[in-house]
Enzyme design. Structure first.
Site, PDB file in Angstrom:
ATOM      1  NE  ARG A   1     -13.280   0.441   4.667  1.00  0.00           N
ATOM      2  CZ  ARG A   1     -14.154  -0.052   3.822  1.00  0.00           C
ATOM      3  NH1 ARG A   1     -14.376  -1.444   4.006  1.00  0.00           N
ATOM      4  NH2 ARG A   1     -14.632   0.707   3.083  1.00  0.00           N
ATOM      5  CB  CYS A   2      -9.545   2.675  11.963  1.00  0.00           C
ATOM      6  SG  CYS A   2      -7.863   2.190  13.011  1.00  0.00           S
TER       7      CYS A   2
ATOM      8  CD  GLU B   1      -9.190   4.111   7.141  1.00  0.00           C
ATOM      9  OE1 GLU B   1      -8.278   3.614   6.825  1.00  0.00           O
ATOM     10  OE2 GLU B   1      -9.086   5.464   7.888  1.00  0.00           O
TER      11      GLU B   1
ATOM     12  CD  GLN C   1      -2.800  -1.107   2.716  1.00  0.00           C
ATOM     13  OE1 GLN C   1      -3.145  -1.970   3.198  1.00  0.00           O
ATOM     14  NE2 GLN C   1      -3.270   0.116   3.031  1.00  0.00           N
TER      15      GLN C   1
END
Ligand SMILES: Cc1cc2nc3c(=O)[nH]c(=O)nc-3n(C[C@H](O)[C@H](O)[C@H](O)COP(=O)(O)OP(=O)(O)OC[C@H]3O[C@@H](n4cnc5c(N)ncnc54)[C@H](O)[C@@H]3O)c2cc1C
Lengths: 291, 793
Positions: free
Chosen positions: B368-369, B738, B221
């Site tokens: 996801r945060c 998110e 990523q």
């Protein structure tokens, strides 16, 4: 997926398949839907030297209801073919109720009823259903065919009584004594999960009297739980709130649940009791409505 | 005439995702799709035990298998100074174990062979002798005095504590508590979970001895960070390293860290001089790569009788596994945990955080945060729920009373963040109306009288997205800005490259929309490329909802630079001075005569064929964007459930989500992000967790045990929107990837706890599996901690 090295045969007849099994003397495995065997090979929990793929034996691909109500499920009948199947739904409501709860829709297009019974997973839905129904398996080996009553077929976790050179070619469920009713309830954590607890109930009704009662459980023991003895208390009687409650309690008592991350043993017993009650009460309500 | 912005796929257009065309047709290009000539395959041997000294490793039998080319062990890595590597939190992590294994699934050896089957066979042929050591599977065991020291490789590491950190004003907080009428407490556990992207991690390392160049195709990523890290760790010159992230099959934070497999494949390629491919299997991914959460949270809230929040005390005890490998800005030890309560007007707050090593997989990635805000907001909303009940106040009214009001911005939180915009009350109102909150109390009472258990849960929050600004946010010293490079071709088509890295967010679609908005070039005319460090400008990658706030801003800024140059060209073409030129979407015109104009495409052609005297030819530029502040989206989620009192099964009757993420670039993509996030929130609340037994065996190492919800059980979602533009972002966007994973779980838990509220139940820790709910409702007691994994009768 990187399993261990294995050989592969695709016979066209049962005789050919049996001969291949015989020739490999216990090192070969039957491949049906592959939905249990292949995952185990992926994890290398199973490493058969030879796979005998029976998917080429078209003659095993059927399910049918005889005129007298006897049901035959061939070894290549997929779970999916028992779902939304009016003839099956009429003949064996418990199978119709269980079919959409087995695994997920993708697995159901491949997995077979007979393969699942052979696999004898204590959490498997079909071994429990067959046990409640009290049918038999037809096995074929080098010396021909034999019938094995389901109670003698599934004898433990992942254990059946087939010889290494035998194939289960069909499951047979006898004609009902009267009208067959039943249901299947399953507690799962999400679709495609094995049962935390599930209950198969099948009754044959003569009028409003119970002529046969079968109950079996999945997920609540180290093996498929046969609760037919507890269920037989209903035979010769009408369903009532009282006998429903006492049978539910008796069935819960024969469950052998263990505490694990899906819940405590007590909780699983509670689910069994609730499900037996809900199924039988549902059957009582529909029969009262029909009357 | 100005162009119709929606028609050209500009801001606000629900343009179909460009990516989907190839994904739906199976034409994506993932790492495992790439085949290079002469490529070998690598497989990792992982430790079956959680804590043991390695007495010996015998690889001779592996070499007996035909097709095995190389077997690497920790000793061989150590000889090249590569047995250990740095983590993103200033710790070290074993690449291949030398002394001990410290968690189940740790990398012990690697086999490089002609095909992956052979490599796997050879792994089974390696004989490792382990001497088992006591196993620590939670921070409470880790903190016991005399407990086994997991990191005996480190100097100055007497026990298992990693850090002890605090933030906030302790004295002011103590004072608030001294003055409180009511003190409400909450204690809970946010279980360990795993991002579990559909595609596992993997790499193909291709070292070319002749050119000296190392190319690594990998699932990252943040490819530029990898390049920098490889340059530093492997001591290769940075210009000789090319990292390429092709299509990623999901990331969710799992693909931010650098994993041993990548490093080993690089060394293997250097040693074998051919490309080496490593593709992790699902189990490997689940048991060894970056997990999320695993934090015990405790706290108390000081309240005035009338419901006003006065102060907040929080403590976290976190489990980081065997190596402290959290992906987070370096200033903070437990991510942005101190963003808790940012949407409420709480005058004083204090947080103490303690982190421990355990014999579990390392990670602590921002699943996801935005760096631990999921835990922060979950705790916040569970605390708020409990406090309202303790006060005997209505959930919604308690929130309304304490939410920061529209006229209080910019608002400095007690922990020091600066929130800058929002309409919290409006979001709350919309949600209450949609869920039917007005007659809910009566409905609940009526249902209870029939033995039915109904509950509504609310969760409201604002979260900090888009790190950095560079003053405060860096990872390993690299400042958290981002970049974009835009090249407009002669015919007015363009290619845009950014330092972000799409992994499902739809950058190819939405970045082009920002260009369309700024320049009037139809989005279909803009190619978007990311992930190749030889071509993309330097960027920090995509995680923590930072791409739109940071890289997206860079896209707008670079487009504006292009427009500024195009304006000069337009003046030249129109033969007027620049001051007399006006802009409307896609076109410059003469102020005094709107008919006289040139399109952006005309300017592009002129940039290569008819530029003004003295002007550099071409129409391209780049922008590095360092955001002045974080962005602060707001979410208000409402969940209505019914609990089956005989089984503990809870059904979701309705979910309402009100999101204010500022200006929406592509509303359809935004809605997709919210639905995906809500699905994950439902997953956390109901089933998705990882736990370990006493021996350190990971329960949740495959998809029979680690449950991801399917479309079958996932509830439907009703979405609503409010738009409060971000005051400092060039197009007013705030980031949204998110919000729903962060604020969603508490709404589900609050709903179930609300349904059981009259029975005295205050808390049920996630996962709220039916058996746990049943136990709570039959005993009236709270359910805490992880589901037990010990088998018993
Ligand atoms: C994701 C997933 C979820 C699942 N969930 C459930 C569930 O909820 N409930 C459930 O009951 N099952 C579930 N299953 C298992 C599934 O139902 C399998 O299809 C079934 O257990 C086995 O049938 P099969 O035809 O696939 O057998 P295979 O996998 O091909 O074989 C299983 C075993 O039986 C033997 N065998 C198969 N057929 C014969 C035969 N005719 N004669 C002799 N031996 C034979 C094989 O040699 C092997 O040992 C799930 C499977 C998956 C992958």
């Amino acid at each position: 997926m990187y399993p261990s090295r294995f050989g592969y045969e695709l016979p066209k007849t049962v005789e050919e398949a049996v001969a291949l099994l015989d020739a490999h003397g216990g090192e070969a495995k039957v491949l049906a839907g592959g939905q249990s065997l292949v995952p185990m090979m992926r994890l290398r929990f199973a490493a058969p030297e030879m796979l005998i793929d029976i998917n080429g034996i078209e003659a095993l691909h059927y399910n049918r209801v005889d005129a007298d109500g006897t049901v035959h499920i061939g070894a290549l009948c997929r779970h999916e073919e028992l779902e939304d199947n009016p003839a099956i739904a009429k003949a064996i409501p418990t199978i119709a109720a269980a079919a959409p709860l087995v695994a997920d829709p993708i697995v159901r297009t491949r997995g077979t009823f007979v393969g699942s019974v052979c696999h004898a997973d204590p959490q498997g839905d079909w071994a429990a259903t067959m046990t409640a129904l009290g049918g038999h398996i037809v096995a074929q080996g080098p010396k021909g065919k034999r019938d094995i009553p389901i109670a003698d077929f599934v004898i433990g976790p992942f254990q059946n009584t087939l010889a290494f050179n035998e194939i289960a070619i069909e499951a047979v469920i006898p004609a009902p004594k009267g009208v067959r009713v039943g249901n299947y309830l399953k507690l799962e954590r999400r679709v495609g999960d094995f049962a935390t607890a599930s209950v198969a109930v099948s009754l044959d009704m003569k009028g409003d009297t119970v002529a046969y009662a079968g109950i079996a459980l999945a997920g609540v023991g180290g093996r498929t739980i046969n609760a037919n003895a507890a269920a037989s208390a209903l035979v010769g009687k009408k369903l009532t709130a009282e006998n429903i409650a006492s049978v539910a309690a008796a069935v819960a008592a024969v469950a052998e649940p263990r505490t694990d991350h899906r819940g405590s043993a007590d909780y699983k017993r509670q689910i069994v009791k609730t499900f037996v009650e809900r199924i039988l009460t549902g059957l009582l309500n529909t029969s009262q409505k029909a009357a | 005439m100005a162009l119709d912005e929606i028609k050209i796929g500009g801001l606000g257009a629900s343009r179909r995702r460009v990516e989907d065309n190839r994904f739906i047709r199976g034409k994506g290009n993932y790492v495992d799709d790439i085949v290079l000539p002469g490529m070998l395959h690598m497989e990792l041997l992982r430790s079956p035990v959680a804590h043991a000294r390695i007495k010996s490793i015998d690889v001779s039998k592996a070499y007996d298998i035909p097709g095995v080319r190389l077997v690497l062990t920790g000793e061989m890595m150590a000889a090249r100074n590569l047995a250990w590597m740095p983590t993103l939190s200033y710790d070290t992590q074993a690449v291949l174990a030398t002394d001990k294994v410290r968690f189940q699934g740790q990398e012990v050896a690697a086999v490089i062979a002609d095909d992956p089957y052979i490599a796997k066979d050879a792994c089974q042929a390696i004989v490792v002798e382990y001497e088992q050591l006591p196993v620590i599977v939670n921070p409470f065991q880790a903190m016991e005095s005399g407990s086994e020291v997991i990191r005996d490789d480190k100097e100055n590491q007497p026990g298992n504590k990693i850090f002890d950190w605090e933030i906030g004003d302790k004295a002011a907080t103590d004072k608030a508590f001294a003055e409180a009428d009511v003190i409400s407490k909450m204690e809970l556990h946010y279980p360990r979970s795993h991002p579990s992207p559909m595609e596992t991690c993997g790499s193909i390392a291709d070292f070319n001895r002749a050119t000296g160049k190392l190319t690594v195709y990998m699932t990252s990523q943040a490819p530029h960070i990898v390049r920098a890290a490889v340059a530093m760790v492997a001591e290769l010159p940075e210009h000789m390293i090319r990292i390429v992230s092709p299509d990623l099959g999901g990331g969710f934070g799992n693909k931010v860290p650098i994993y041993p497999g990548y490093v080993i494949s690089i060394l293997a390629s250097i040693l074998t001089e051919v490309p080496v491919k490593w593709i992790e299997d699902k189990t490997g991914n689940l048991i060894s790569t970056g997990f999320g959460r695993d934090v015990y949270l405790q706290g108390e809230m000081a309240l005035r009788k009338d419901g006003k929040m006065l102060g907040m005390r929080m403590k976290t005890i976190s489990d980081h596994g065997a190596f402290y490998a959290d992906a987070q800005p370096s200033k903070f030890k437990i991510g942005l945990m101190h963003s808790a309560f940012a949407c409420y007007d709480v005058p004083a707050a204090h947080l103490e955080s303690v982190g421990y090593y355990t014999n579990k997989a390392p990670g602590g990635v921002a699943y996801r945060c935005s760096f631990r805000v999921t835990e922060a907001m979950f705790f916040q909303e569970r605390m708020v729920h409990a406090a309202a009940n303790d006060l005997g106040m209505d959930q919604a009214e308690f929130r309304r009373m304490n939410l920061v009001k529209d006229d209080m911005f910019p608002y400095r939180t007690a922990f020091g963040f600066l929130t800058d915009s929002g309409q919290y009350g409006k979001c709350l109102d919309i949600g209450m109306k949609a869920i039917g909150y007005d007659n809910y109390k009566a409905e609940q009472a009526e249902a209870r009288s029939r033995g039915k258990l109904l509950g509504i849960g609310i969760s409201t929050m604002t979260e900090p997205l888009g790190a950095g600004n560079s003053r405060e946010y860096d990872i390993l010293g690299i400042k958290m800005f981002d970049s974009a490079e835009l090249r407009v071709h002669m015919t007015g088509k363009a290619i845009l490259r950014t330092g972000a890295m799409n992994q499902g967010q739809g950058h190819q679609t939405t970045w082009a929309q920002i260009v369309a908005h700024e320049l009037g070039i139809p989005a279909d005319d803009v190619t978007v490329e990311e992930g190749d460090t030889d071509t993309a400008p330097f960027g920090m990658g995509t995680y923590a909802s930072r791409s739109t706030p940071v890289a997206g801003a860079a896209v707008a800024m670079v487009a504006r630079k292009i427009r500024a140059k195009a304006r000069k060209i337009a003046a030249h073409l129109l033969e007027v001075s620049e001051e007399d030129i006006e802009w409307e979407l896609g076109r410059f015109y003469v102020r005094s005569n709107k008919e006289r104009g040139v399109t952006i495409q005309d300017c592009a052609l002129a940039a290569y064929s008819n530029m003004p005297d003295g002007m550099e030819p071409g129409l391209e530029n780049n922008a590095y964007y360092d955001p002045p502040n974080l962005t602060w989206p707001f979410a208000a989620y409402f969940v209505k459930v019914e609990v089956d009192a005989e089984t503990g099964v809870w059904d979701v009757l309705k979910v309402v989500a009100v999101d204010d993420c500022g200006v929406r670039i592509n509303p359809m993509v935004v809605e997709g992000q919210i639905m995906g996030g809500l699905t994950e929130a439902y997953a956390m609340a109901s089933m998705q967790y990882q736990t370990y037994d006493d021996e350190g065996n990971c329960i949740g190492s495959n998809y029979m045990d680690y449950l991801l919800p399917t479309a079958w059980e996932t509830p439907g979602f009703e979405l609503h929107e409010v738009v409060t533009p971000c005051p400092h972002h060039p197009i007013g966007a705030k980031g949204v990837g998110e919000c729903a994973t962060v604020a969603g779980p508490a709404a589900f838990v609050n709903a179930v706890v609300d349904a059981l509220g009259h029975l005295g139940v205050r808390n049920i820790d996630m996962p709220m599996m039916p058996n746990r709910v049943y136990e709570a409702l039959t005993t009236g007691k709270d359910i805490s901690g992880m589901p037990p994994v010990k088998m018993g009768d």
